[in-house]
Motif scaffolding. Sequence first.
Motif, PDB file in Angstrom:
ATOM      1  N   LEU A  94     -75.568  72.038 -42.642  1.00  0.00           N
ATOM      2  CA  LEU A  94     -76.656  71.701 -41.739  1.00  0.00           C
ATOM      3  C   LEU A  94     -76.506  72.161 -40.296  1.00  0.00           C
ATOM      4  O   LEU A  94     -77.301  72.455 -39.702  1.00  0.00           O
ATOM      5  CB  LEU A  94     -76.527  70.102 -41.793  1.00  0.00           C
ATOM      6  CG  LEU A  94     -77.830  69.384 -41.035  1.00  0.00           C
ATOM      7  CD1 LEU A  94     -79.123  69.716 -41.377  1.00  0.00           C
ATOM      8  CD2 LEU A  94     -77.852  67.777 -41.008  1.00  0.00           C
ATOM      9  N   VAL A  95     -75.231  71.933 -39.853  1.00  0.00           N
ATOM     10  CA  VAL A  95     -75.104  72.685 -38.305  1.00  0.00           C
ATOM     11  C   VAL A  95     -75.377  74.101 -38.309  1.00  0.00           C
ATOM     12  O   VAL A  95     -75.913  74.742 -37.136  1.00  0.00           O
ATOM     13  CB  VAL A  95     -74.045  72.396 -37.973  1.00  0.00           C
ATOM     14  CG1 VAL A  95     -73.365  72.973 -36.622  1.00  0.00           C
ATOM     15  CG2 VAL A  95     -73.499  70.768 -37.794  1.00  0.00           C
ATOM     16  N   PHE A  96     -74.812  74.931 -39.472  1.00  0.00           N
ATOM     17  CA  PHE A  96     -75.256  76.194 -39.340  1.00  0.00           C
ATOM     18  C   PHE A  96     -76.725  76.440 -39.680  1.00  0.00           C
ATOM     19  O   PHE A  96     -77.417  77.458 -38.707  1.00  0.00           O
ATOM     20  CB  PHE A  96     -74.458  76.768 -40.802  1.00  0.00           C
ATOM     21  CG  PHE A  96     -74.725  78.099 -40.728  1.00  0.00           C
ATOM     22  CD1 PHE A  96     -73.892  79.132 -40.183  1.00  0.00           C
ATOM     23  CD2 PHE A  96     -75.808  78.822 -41.606  1.00  0.00           C
ATOM     24  CE1 PHE A  96     -74.180  80.513 -40.205  1.00  0.00           C
ATOM     25  CE2 PHE A  96     -76.021  80.057 -41.952  1.00  0.00           C
ATOM     26  CZ  PHE A  96     -75.132  80.814 -40.960  1.00  0.00           C
TER      27      PHE A  96
ATOM     28  N   LEU B 250     -81.691  78.279 -36.491  1.00  0.00           N
ATOM     29  CA  LEU B 250     -83.065  77.938 -36.092  1.00  0.00           C
ATOM     30  C   LEU B 250     -83.226  77.897 -34.592  1.00  0.00           C
ATOM     31  O   LEU B 250     -84.206  78.310 -34.146  1.00  0.00           O
ATOM     32  CB  LEU B 250     -83.327  76.667 -36.647  1.00  0.00           C
ATOM     33  CG  LEU B 250     -83.626  76.759 -38.125  1.00  0.00           C
ATOM     34  CD1 LEU B 250     -84.168  75.188 -38.839  1.00  0.00           C
ATOM     35  CD2 LEU B 250     -84.979  77.539 -38.601  1.00  0.00           C
ATOM     36  N   ALA B 251     -82.248  77.369 -34.008  1.00  0.00           N
ATOM     37  CA  ALA B 251     -82.187  77.148 -32.452  1.00  0.00           C
ATOM     38  C   ALA B 251     -82.096  78.472 -31.764  1.00  0.00           C
ATOM     39  O   ALA B 251     -82.626  78.742 -30.737  1.00  0.00           O
ATOM     40  CB  ALA B 251     -80.950  76.398 -32.080  1.00  0.00           C
ATOM     41  N   GLY B 252     -81.175  79.388 -32.383  1.00  0.00           N
ATOM     42  CA  GLY B 252     -81.372  80.810 -31.931  1.00  0.00           C
ATOM     43  C   GLY B 252     -82.483  81.422 -32.050  1.00  0.00           C
ATOM     44  O   GLY B 252     -83.038  82.342 -31.293  1.00  0.00           O
TER      45      GLY B 252
ATOM     46  N   SER C 135     -74.033  70.471 -28.598  1.00  0.00           N
ATOM     47  CA  SER C 135     -73.848  71.215 -27.764  1.00  0.00           C
ATOM     48  C   SER C 135     -73.774  72.605 -28.212  1.00  0.00           C
ATOM     49  O   SER C 135     -74.105  73.641 -27.801  1.00  0.00           O
ATOM     50  CB  SER C 135     -72.482  70.815 -27.088  1.00  0.00           C
ATOM     51  OG  SER C 135     -72.070  71.804 -25.965  1.00  0.00           O
ATOM     52  N   PHE C 136     -73.115  72.743 -29.519  1.00  0.00           N
ATOM     53  CA  PHE C 136     -73.013  74.170 -30.108  1.00  0.00           C
ATOM     54  C   PHE C 136     -74.107  74.487 -30.533  1.00  0.00           C
ATOM     55  O   PHE C 136     -74.726  75.623 -30.293  1.00  0.00           O
ATOM     56  CB  PHE C 136     -71.761  74.069 -31.193  1.00  0.00           C
ATOM     57  CG  PHE C 136     -71.410  75.021 -31.834  1.00  0.00           C
ATOM     58  CD1 PHE C 136     -70.814  76.144 -31.247  1.00  0.00           C
ATOM     59  CD2 PHE C 136     -71.790  75.510 -33.036  1.00  0.00           C
ATOM     60  CE1 PHE C 136     -70.477  77.521 -31.888  1.00  0.00           C
ATOM     61  CE2 PHE C 136     -71.525  76.630 -33.767  1.00  0.00           C
ATOM     62  CZ  PHE C 136     -70.853  77.590 -33.111  1.00  0.00           C
ATOM     63  N   ILE C 137     -75.102  73.722 -31.188  1.00  0.00           N
ATOM     64  CA  ILE C 137     -76.393  74.221 -31.411  1.00  0.00           C
ATOM     65  C   ILE C 137     -77.155  74.428 -30.435  1.00  0.00           C
ATOM     66  O   ILE C 137     -77.715  75.677 -30.276  1.00  0.00           O
ATOM     67  CB  ILE C 137     -77.100  73.023 -32.417  1.00  0.00           C
ATOM     68  CG1 ILE C 137     -76.382  72.877 -33.674  1.00  0.00           C
ATOM     69  CG2 ILE C 137     -78.666  73.335 -32.466  1.00  0.00           C
ATOM     70  CD1 ILE C 137     -76.822  71.562 -34.531  1.00  0.00           C
ATOM     71  N   ALA C 138     -77.241  73.795 -29.342  1.00  0.00           N
ATOM     72  CA  ALA C 138     -77.914  74.095 -28.053  1.00  0.00           C
ATOM     73  C   ALA C 138     -77.306  75.428 -27.207  1.00  0.00           C
ATOM     74  O   ALA C 138     -78.087  76.118 -26.679  1.00  0.00           O
ATOM     75  CB  ALA C 138     -77.978  72.891 -27.008  1.00  0.00           C
TER      76      ALA C 138
END
Length: 127
Positions: A4-6, A11-13, A67-70
């Motif tokens: 899910l984080v991946f 998607l955030a990228g 934080s990693f996603i953003a």
Amino acid sequence: MSPLVFVALALAGGVGAAARFVVDGLIRTRFKTVFPWATFAINVSGSLALGALTALTAGSVLPVEWSFIAGAGFLGGYTTFSTASYETVRLLAERRYAASLGSAFGTLLVCVAAAALGYWAGSAWTG
């Protein structure tokens, strides 16, 4: 890293890259100069946001995963070191030495200052 984080990171990228495209277009249509103001503004605003994001994570306000996603995702897609490098070299090749130096060192100094300001602001918000 969970699947899910991946997926969220990817998607955030993509959203960050699309945001960069939009901001770049808006700035380029308004400022027709030799200096790469669009790339400069994108990298400065991204540095400011990443500084704040880092402080919020360090202050345990924001979970590390978010934080990693953003940060790596959205802001990684939004900011663009390679374009800044290319534009600096292009200016140098065009013999626009002052603009090239301003792009190289101005970007470095202002982005670091923006990250520090963002971190300070984020730290002040976390108490």
